[in-house]
Motif scaffolding. Structure first.
Motif, PDB file in Angstrom:
ATOM      1  N   ALA A 209       8.354  -6.914  53.222  1.00  0.00           N
ATOM      2  CA  ALA A 209       8.926  -5.594  52.934  1.00  0.00           C
ATOM      3  C   ALA A 209       7.857  -4.510  53.012  1.00  0.00           C
ATOM      4  O   ALA A 209       8.098  -3.432  53.572  1.00  0.00           O
ATOM      5  N   TRP A 210       6.685  -4.788  52.485  1.00  0.00           N
ATOM      6  CA  TRP A 210       5.616  -3.787  52.524  1.00  0.00           C
ATOM      7  C   TRP A 210       5.074  -3.622  53.937  1.00  0.00           C
ATOM      8  O   TRP A 210       4.757  -2.503  54.355  1.00  0.00           O
ATOM      9  N   PHE A 211       4.962  -4.694  54.677  1.00  0.00           N
ATOM     10  CA  PHE A 211       4.485  -4.599  56.053  1.00  0.00           C
ATOM     11  C   PHE A 211       5.451  -3.757  56.884  1.00  0.00           C
ATOM     12  O   PHE A 211       5.042  -2.835  57.587  1.00  0.00           O
TER      13      PHE A 211
ATOM     14  N   VAL B 238       6.922   1.395  59.330  1.00  0.00           N
ATOM     15  CA  VAL B 238       7.903   2.452  59.585  1.00  0.00           C
ATOM     16  C   VAL B 238       7.320   3.798  59.179  1.00  0.00           C
ATOM     17  O   VAL B 238       7.436   4.788  59.905  1.00  0.00           O
ATOM     18  N   LEU B 239       6.686   3.860  58.000  1.00  0.00           N
ATOM     19  CA  LEU B 239       6.084   5.122  57.563  1.00  0.00           C
ATOM     20  C   LEU B 239       4.936   5.540  58.461  1.00  0.00           C
ATOM     21  O   LEU B 239       4.724   6.731  58.700  1.00  0.00           O
ATOM     22  N   GLY B 240       4.182   4.574  58.942  1.00  0.00           N
ATOM     23  CA  GLY B 240       3.050   4.879  59.825  1.00  0.00           C
ATOM     24  C   GLY B 240       3.504   5.330  61.198  1.00  0.00           C
ATOM     25  O   GLY B 240       2.785   6.042  61.895  1.00  0.00           O
ATOM     26  N   GLY B 241       4.721   4.952  61.608  1.00  0.00           N
ATOM     27  CA  GLY B 241       5.235   5.314  62.916  1.00  0.00           C
ATOM     28  C   GLY B 241       5.824   6.711  62.980  1.00  0.00           C
ATOM     29  O   GLY B 241       6.195   7.189  64.028  1.00  0.00           O
TER      30      GLY B 241
END
Length: 140
Positions: free
Chosen positions: A129-131, A136-139
């Motif tokens: 979930a964290w990965f 997603v947030l980094g993208g």
């Protein structure tokens, strides 16, 4: 006279002590039972944190930015990580308890295997979930 002698001899002897926590090793299933309760409390506290986030979102940009900044800080991220670990652990252990309620998995070997499965699932699901969440947030 006989009762006097027996009470005197009983007072002179050391009584055996029952096993103490330093001697007795709790089985893994007992530790999981204890941590199931603890994660329930952690989930309640985390739900308060979620409620704060929702209220801040409804209150406007300034309040939401303040809560988002806290949750994005190292301590906030640690709290969110702990909350998600508690969530996945409590979910897996709850499913395990449902099987027990249905009368399955009481054998010692099965209970031990399911305990390790709960731990493995909780760690794997949290990391996944964290990965995915950070990817997603980094993208963006």
């Amino acid at each position: 006279m006989a009762s006097e002698n027996s009470s005197a001899s009983a007072q002179g002897r050391e009584r055996p002590l029952s096993p103490h926590l330093q001697v007795y090793r709790l089985p893994l299933t007992a530790w999981l039972s204890i941590t199931h309760r603890a994660t329930g409390v952690a989930l309640a506290v985390g739900t308060l944190m979620l409620t704060c986030w929702l209220i801040a979102a409804a209150s406007g940009d300034a309040a939401f930015s303040a809560v988002a900044a806290f949750l994005g800080s190292p301590i906030g991220m640690l709290m969110l990580f702990g909350w998600s670990l508690a969530l996945f652990y409590h979910l897996a252990n709850g499913i395990r308890h449902l099987f027990w309620d249905a009368g399955h998995g009481y054998e010692i070997a099965t209970a031990e295997k399911s305990a390790y499965a709960v731990l493995a699932f909780a760690v794997a699901a949290t990391l996944l979930a964290w990965f995915v969440g950070l990817a997603v947030l980094g993208g963006r």
